[in-house]
Design a protein around this motif. Sequence first.
Motif, PDB file in Angstrom:
ATOM      1  N   ASN A 152       0.810  -1.222   0.000  1.00  0.00           N
ATOM      2  CA  ASN A 152       0.000   0.000   0.000  1.00  0.00           C
ATOM      3  C   ASN A 152       0.844   1.273   0.000  1.00  0.00           C
ATOM      4  N   ILE A 153       2.155   1.142   0.142  1.00  0.00           N
ATOM      5  CA  ILE A 153       3.038   2.311   0.251  1.00  0.00           C
ATOM      6  C   ILE A 153       3.882   2.485  -1.006  1.00  0.00           C
ATOM      7  N   ASN A 154       3.812   3.665  -1.596  1.00  0.00           N
ATOM      8  CA  ASN A 154       4.689   4.054  -2.691  1.00  0.00           C
ATOM      9  C   ASN A 154       5.547   5.225  -2.223  1.00  0.00           C
ATOM     10  N   THR A 155       6.779   5.308  -2.704  1.00  0.00           N
ATOM     11  CA  THR A 155       7.669   6.375  -2.267  1.00  0.00           C
ATOM     12  C   THR A 155       7.948   7.362  -3.391  1.00  0.00           C
ATOM     13  N   PHE A 156       8.159   8.620  -2.984  1.00  0.00           N
ATOM     14  CA  PHE A 156       8.396   9.699  -3.945  1.00  0.00           C
ATOM     15  C   PHE A 156       9.446  10.657  -3.385  1.00  0.00           C
ATOM     16  N   THR A 157      10.308  11.153  -4.251  1.00  0.00           N
ATOM     17  CA  THR A 157      11.243  12.201  -3.853  1.00  0.00           C
ATOM     18  C   THR A 157      10.821  13.557  -4.424  1.00  0.00           C
ATOM     19  N   GLU A 158       9.739  13.565  -5.178  1.00  0.00           N
ATOM     20  CA  GLU A 158       9.264  14.794  -5.801  1.00  0.00           C
ATOM     21  C   GLU A 158       7.864  15.105  -5.278  1.00  0.00           C
ATOM     22  N   LEU A 159       7.686  16.295  -4.722  1.00  0.00           N
ATOM     23  CA  LEU A 159       6.436  16.642  -4.042  1.00  0.00           C
ATOM     24  C   LEU A 159       5.237  16.649  -4.990  1.00  0.00           C
ATOM     25  N   LYS A 160       5.383  17.227  -6.161  1.00  0.00           N
ATOM     26  CA  LYS A 160       4.258  17.371  -7.084  1.00  0.00           C
ATOM     27  C   LYS A 160       3.626  16.034  -7.432  1.00  0.00           C
ATOM     28  N   SER A 161       4.440  15.052  -7.810  1.00  0.00           N
ATOM     29  CA  SER A 161       3.894  13.740  -8.171  1.00  0.00           C
ATOM     30  C   SER A 161       3.384  12.995  -6.943  1.00  0.00           C
ATOM     31  N   GLY A 162       3.989  13.243  -5.781  1.00  0.00           N
ATOM     32  CA  GLY A 162       3.575  12.543  -4.560  1.00  0.00           C
ATOM     33  C   GLY A 162       2.218  12.966  -4.033  1.00  0.00           C
ATOM     34  N   VAL A 163       1.856  14.239  -4.242  1.00  0.00           N
ATOM     35  CA  VAL A 163       0.584  14.729  -3.693  1.00  0.00           C
ATOM     36  C   VAL A 163      -0.530  14.761  -4.735  1.00  0.00           C
ATOM     37  N   ALA A 164      -0.218  14.420  -5.977  1.00  0.00           N
ATOM     38  CA  ALA A 164      -1.235  14.451  -7.031  1.00  0.00           C
ATOM     39  C   ALA A 164      -2.370  13.478  -6.727  1.00  0.00           C
ATOM     40  N   LYS A 165      -3.591  13.946  -6.879  1.00  0.00           N
ATOM     41  CA  LYS A 165      -4.796  13.129  -6.723  1.00  0.00           C
ATOM     42  C   LYS A 165      -4.883  12.431  -5.365  1.00  0.00           C
ATOM     43  N   THR A 166      -4.467  13.134  -4.319  1.00  0.00           N
ATOM     44  CA  THR A 166      -4.607  12.589  -2.961  1.00  0.00           C
ATOM     45  C   THR A 166      -5.784  13.260  -2.270  1.00  0.00           C
ATOM     46  N   ASP A 167      -6.372  12.536  -1.315  1.00  0.00           N
ATOM     47  CA  ASP A 167      -7.511  13.070  -0.569  1.00  0.00           C
ATOM     48  C   ASP A 167      -7.073  13.838   0.671  1.00  0.00           C
ATOM     49  N   LEU A 168      -5.918  13.452   1.196  1.00  0.00           N
ATOM     50  CA  LEU A 168      -5.392  14.050   2.427  1.00  0.00           C
ATOM     51  C   LEU A 168      -3.874  14.064   2.353  1.00  0.00           C
ATOM     52  N   VAL A 169      -3.279  15.172   2.757  1.00  0.00           N
ATOM     53  CA  VAL A 169      -1.829  15.250   2.908  1.00  0.00           C
ATOM     54  C   VAL A 169      -1.528  15.469   4.390  1.00  0.00           C
ATOM     55  N   VAL A 170      -0.649  14.634   4.946  1.00  0.00           N
ATOM     56  CA  VAL A 170      -0.214  14.814   6.335  1.00  0.00           C
ATOM     57  C   VAL A 170       1.259  15.200   6.311  1.00  0.00           C
ATOM     58  N   GLU A 171       1.545  16.412   6.724  1.00  0.00           N
ATOM     59  CA  GLU A 171       2.923  16.902   6.766  1.00  0.00           C
ATOM     60  C   GLU A 171       3.566  16.491   8.085  1.00  0.00           C
ATOM     61  N   ALA A 172       4.713  15.828   7.999  1.00  0.00           N
ATOM     62  CA  ALA A 172       5.448  15.388   9.195  1.00  0.00           C
ATOM     63  C   ALA A 172       6.916  15.744   9.047  1.00  0.00           C
ATOM     64  N   ALA A 173       7.164  16.978   8.615  1.00  0.00           N
ATOM     65  CA  ALA A 173       8.534  17.459   8.438  1.00  0.00           C
ATOM     66  C   ALA A 173       9.068  17.996   9.764  1.00  0.00           C
ATOM     67  N   THR A 174      10.265  18.565   9.716  1.00  0.00           N
ATOM     68  CA  THR A 174      10.912  19.107  10.906  1.00  0.00           C
ATOM     69  C   THR A 174      10.031  20.140  11.593  1.00  0.00           C
ATOM     70  N   GLU A 175      10.082  20.177  12.926  1.00  0.00           N
ATOM     71  CA  GLU A 175       9.262  21.102  13.714  1.00  0.00           C
ATOM     72  C   GLU A 175       9.878  22.497  13.646  1.00  0.00           C
ATOM     73  N   ASN A 176       9.704  23.123  12.456  1.00  0.00           N
ATOM     74  CA  ASN A 176      10.265  24.439  12.186  1.00  0.00           C
ATOM     75  C   ASN A 176       9.217  25.248  11.428  1.00  0.00           C
ATOM     76  N   LEU A 177       8.865  26.406  11.953  1.00  0.00           N
ATOM     77  CA  LEU A 177       7.779  27.193  11.384  1.00  0.00           C
ATOM     78  C   LEU A 177       8.028  27.559   9.929  1.00  0.00           C
ATOM     79  N   ASP A 178       9.213  28.068   9.618  1.00  0.00           N
ATOM     80  CA  ASP A 178       9.488  28.514   8.250  1.00  0.00           C
ATOM     81  C   ASP A 178       9.386  27.359   7.254  1.00  0.00           C
ATOM     82  N   ILE A 179       9.885  26.187   7.651  1.00  0.00           N
ATOM     83  CA  ILE A 179       9.815  25.012   6.773  1.00  0.00           C
ATOM     84  C   ILE A 179       8.359  24.626   6.533  1.00  0.00           C
TER      85      ILE A 179
END
Length: 295
Positions: free
Chosen positions: A68-95
């Motif tokens: 069920n898991i596919n991996t992507f290094t490119e944001l545009k293709s990774g988020v295309a046609k998704t119902d929900l995006v969960v961001e879990a990046a570094t705890e940094n406001l600017d990022i």
Amino acid sequence: MNTIAVIGAGTMGNGIAHVFAQNGLKVNLIDIAQDSLDKGIATITKNLDRMLSKERISEDDKQSTLSNINTFTELKSGVAKTDLVVEAATENLDIKLSIFKELDELCDSETILATNTSSISITQIGAVTNRPEKVIGMHFMNPVPIMKLVEIIRGYSTSDEITNTIMELSKKLGKTPTEVNDYPGFVANRILMPMLNEAIETLYNGVAGVNEIDTVMKLGMAHPMGPLQLADFIGLDVCLSILNVMYDGFKNPKYAPCPLLVNMVMAGKLGVKSGEGFYDYSESRKAEKVAPQFN
């Protein structure tokens, strides 16, 4: 809801991807570094193997989760046609603000944008998008596959519909969602971080040593892990970041980080992740004794 994108393949990101995939959802796991993605998938596989050995899941369950898991290094293709995006990046406001500005441009208009932030304002994140009503906090606890709680944080503009959708989705994941309001640290870290900081202050002031402080809290307060061990496990840099967010947000000196914590982070002593914090993790057995295990 069919396809979820998870941004960040680190400790929290791979755990979030694991839980969604194990519950039958397609997951696009996104990270800028292929090495991080490889490590994330290896961690998920290791955790599934542990669950398999304890007969919590079957071999078919394991293979289905991984498929069920596919991996992507490119944001545009990774988020295309998704119902929900969960961001879990570094705890940094600017990022986070940069990521959400980009997500708002790349994602379909109906895509819900969630952040796993443990302290940063959902309202502030939502304000950089053109869909603040569809921006919400979805704060999982670590380790994600074990811990039942998900803090659901609605920003100033988050709609009732989106909040209800995310609450119901969390229940389908086998979690217990708890709705909280958007103030620095929310509930979990507003209470937890001052306790950890006070434990560090107690050490800094010479009241007792590391083992003594943790022993008092484990045996006297029935905590499964001492506060200094827990700080090491969370990451001292993460603790410092959350305390700074609360101190900046409330301007209350009770949230000011202990000078010892500041110095340790500057010295690169971040806990388990760096091999040394309040405890020495240079020997793998020592680290295993501190880190929670899958039951």
